[in-house]
Scaffold this motif. Structure first.
Motif, PDB file in Angstrom:
ATOM      1  N   PHE A  13      21.005  -8.803  35.763  1.00 41.05           N
ATOM      2  CA  PHE A  13      21.225  -8.624  34.327  1.00 41.05           C
ATOM      3  C   PHE A  13      20.933  -9.903  33.541  1.00 41.05           C
ATOM      4  CE2 PHE A  13      23.645  -4.694  35.197  1.00 41.05           C
ATOM      5  CZ  PHE A  13      23.060  -3.896  34.234  1.00 41.05           C
ATOM      6  N   ALA A  14      21.224 -11.056  34.125  1.00 42.96           N
ATOM      7  CA  ALA A  14      20.974 -12.320  33.441  1.00 42.96           C
ATOM      8  C   ALA A  14      19.481 -12.599  33.283  1.00 42.96           C
ATOM      9  CB  ALA A  14      21.643 -13.459  34.205  1.00 42.96           C
ATOM     10  N   ASN A  15      18.645 -11.989  34.132  1.00 47.82           N
ATOM     11  CA  ASN A  15      17.225 -12.340  34.150  1.00 47.82           C
ATOM     12  C   ASN A  15      16.260 -11.205  33.848  1.00 47.82           C
ATOM     13  OD1 ASN A  15      17.207 -15.235  35.096  1.00 47.82           O
ATOM     14  ND2 ASN A  15      18.540 -14.280  36.601  1.00 47.82           N
ATOM     15  N   TYR A  16      16.694  -9.965  33.742  1.00 49.19           N
ATOM     16  CA  TYR A  16      15.742  -8.869  33.653  1.00 49.19           C
ATOM     17  C   TYR A  16      14.958  -8.836  32.356  1.00 49.19           C
ATOM     18  CZ  TYR A  16      18.133  -5.433  30.644  1.00 49.19           C
ATOM     19  OH  TYR A  16      18.688  -4.761  29.590  1.00 49.19           O
ATOM     20  N   LYS A  17      15.424  -9.487  31.315  1.00 46.57           N
ATOM     21  CA  LYS A  17      14.660  -9.571  30.070  1.00 46.57           C
ATOM     22  C   LYS A  17      14.017 -10.939  29.906  1.00 46.57           C
ATOM     23  CE  LYS A  17      16.847  -6.094  27.234  1.00 46.57           C
ATOM     24  NZ  LYS A  17      17.422  -5.809  25.916  1.00 46.57           N
ATOM     25  N   GLY A  18      13.943 -11.702  30.975  1.00 48.02           N
ATOM     26  CA  GLY A  18      13.360 -13.026  30.926  1.00 48.02           C
ATOM     27  C   GLY A  18      14.431 -14.087  30.777  1.00 48.02           C
ATOM     28  N   PRO A  19      14.039 -15.345  30.882  1.00 49.07           N
ATOM     29  CA  PRO A  19      15.025 -16.423  30.865  1.00 49.07           C
ATOM     30  C   PRO A  19      15.785 -16.537  29.546  1.00 49.07           C
ATOM     31  CG  PRO A  19      12.793 -17.293  30.882  1.00 49.07           C
ATOM     32  CD  PRO A  19      12.689 -15.809  31.090  1.00 49.07           C
ATOM     33  N   ASP A  20      15.194 -16.081  28.460  1.00 48.68           N
ATOM     34  CA  ASP A  20      15.869 -16.125  27.161  1.00 48.68           C
ATOM     35  C   ASP A  20      16.150 -14.723  26.644  1.00 48.68           C
ATOM     36  OD1 ASP A  20      15.849 -18.926  27.064  1.00 48.68           O
ATOM     37  OD2 ASP A  20      13.795 -18.936  26.305  1.00 48.68           O
ATOM     38  N   GLY A  21      16.474 -13.818  27.555  1.00 45.59           N
ATOM     39  CA  GLY A  21      16.655 -12.419  27.199  1.00 45.59           C
ATOM     40  C   GLY A  21      17.935 -12.094  26.472  1.00 45.59           C
ATOM     41  N   GLY A  22      18.819 -13.058  26.321  1.00 52.37           N
ATOM     42  CA  GLY A  22      20.032 -12.838  25.560  1.00 52.37           C
ATOM     43  C   GLY A  22      21.155 -12.168  26.328  1.00 52.37           C
ATOM     44  N   MET A  23      20.968 -11.918  27.605  1.00 51.66           N
ATOM     45  CA  MET A  23      22.029 -11.286  28.390  1.00 51.66           C
ATOM     46  C   MET A  23      22.903 -12.366  29.019  1.00 51.66           C
ATOM     47  SD  MET A  23      21.459  -8.059  28.035  1.00 51.66           S
ATOM     48  CE  MET A  23      22.446  -7.298  29.290  1.00 51.66           C
ATOM     49  N   GLU A  24      24.191 -12.092  29.049  1.00 57.82           N
ATOM     50  CA  GLU A  24      25.126 -13.035  29.647  1.00 57.82           C
ATOM     51  C   GLU A  24      26.151 -12.258  30.452  1.00 57.82           C
ATOM     52  OE1 GLU A  24      28.548 -16.261  28.295  1.00 57.82           O
ATOM     53  OE2 GLU A  24      27.271 -15.335  26.785  1.00 57.82           O
ATOM     54  N   GLY A  25      26.320 -12.632  31.695  1.00 51.15           N
ATOM     55  CA  GLY A  25      27.330 -11.986  32.531  1.00 51.15           C
ATOM     56  C   GLY A  25      28.720 -12.391  32.087  1.00 51.15           C
ATOM     57  N   LEU A  26      29.551 -11.414  31.835  1.00 46.62           N
ATOM     58  CA  LEU A  26      30.923 -11.680  31.408  1.00 46.62           C
ATOM     59  C   LEU A  26      31.932 -11.271  32.468  1.00 46.62           C
ATOM     60  CD1 LEU A  26      30.652 -10.464  27.700  1.00 46.62           C
ATOM     61  CD2 LEU A  26      30.485 -12.805  28.567  1.00 46.62           C
ATOM     62  N   GLY A  27      31.431 -10.946  33.652  1.00 41.67           N
ATOM     63  CA  GLY A  27      32.316 -10.538  34.725  1.00 41.67           C
ATOM     64  C   GLY A  27      32.343  -9.029  34.875  1.00 41.67           C
ATOM     65  N   PHE A  28      33.216  -8.572  35.717  1.00 44.14           N
ATOM     66  CA  PHE A  28      33.315  -7.160  36.026  1.00 44.14           C
ATOM     67  C   PHE A  28      34.745  -6.697  35.835  1.00 44.14           C
ATOM     68  CE2 PHE A  28      29.681  -8.804  38.215  1.00 44.14           C
ATOM     69  CZ  PHE A  28      28.734  -7.817  38.082  1.00 44.14           C
ATOM     70  N   GLU A  29      34.881  -5.435  35.435  1.00 38.86           N
ATOM     71  CA  GLU A  29      36.208  -4.852  35.268  1.00 38.86           C
ATOM     72  C   GLU A  29      36.364  -3.687  36.229  1.00 38.86           C
ATOM     73  OE1 GLU A  29      37.586  -4.270  31.298  1.00 38.86           O
ATOM     74  OE2 GLU A  29      36.354  -5.914  30.536  1.00 38.86           O
ATOM     75  N   ASP A  30      37.419  -2.933  36.070  1.00 39.48           N
ATOM     76  CA  ASP A  30      37.704  -1.839  36.981  1.00 39.48           C
ATOM     77  C   ASP A  30      36.988  -0.551  36.559  1.00 39.48           C
ATOM     78  OD1 ASP A  30      39.137  -1.028  34.760  1.00 39.48           O
ATOM     79  OD2 ASP A  30      41.091  -1.314  35.668  1.00 39.48           O
ATOM     80  N   ALA A  31      37.111   0.470  37.384  1.00 37.29           N
ATOM     81  CA  ALA A  31      36.437   1.746  37.144  1.00 37.29           C
ATOM     82  C   ALA A  31      36.904   2.397  35.846  1.00 37.29           C
ATOM     83  CB  ALA A  31      36.666   2.689  38.323  1.00 37.29           C
TER      84      ALA A  31
END
Length: 49
Positions: A13-31
Motif C-alpha cells: 500500500f505504501a508503494n503501489y502508487k509510486g514513491p510519492d503516491g500519498g499512501m501512508e500505513g496507519l496500522g491495522f485494526e480488528d475485523a
C-alpha cells in the motif's frame, strides 16, 4: 496469518502508487473495524449510483 504478511501488505500500500503516491500505513485494526469501513464504503457507493 503468515509471518510477515502484515509487513508485505503495508509495503504494498505504501508503494503501489509510486514513491510519492500519498499512501501512508496507519496500522491495522480488528475485523469489526474493517467491516464498518466496508459497510460505509458500500453505502457511499450505493448513494452515488
Amino acid at each position: 496469518m503468515k509471518p510477515g504478511a502484515i509487513q508485505i501488505v503495508d509495503i504494498w500500500f505504501a508503494n503501489y502508487k509510486g514513491p510519492d503516491g500519498g499512501m501512508e500505513g496507519l496500522g491495522f485494526e480488528d475485523a469489526e473495524s474493517a467491516l464498518a469501513v466496508l459497510e460505509a464504503a458500500a453505502e457511499n457507493f450505493q448513494a452515488t449510483q
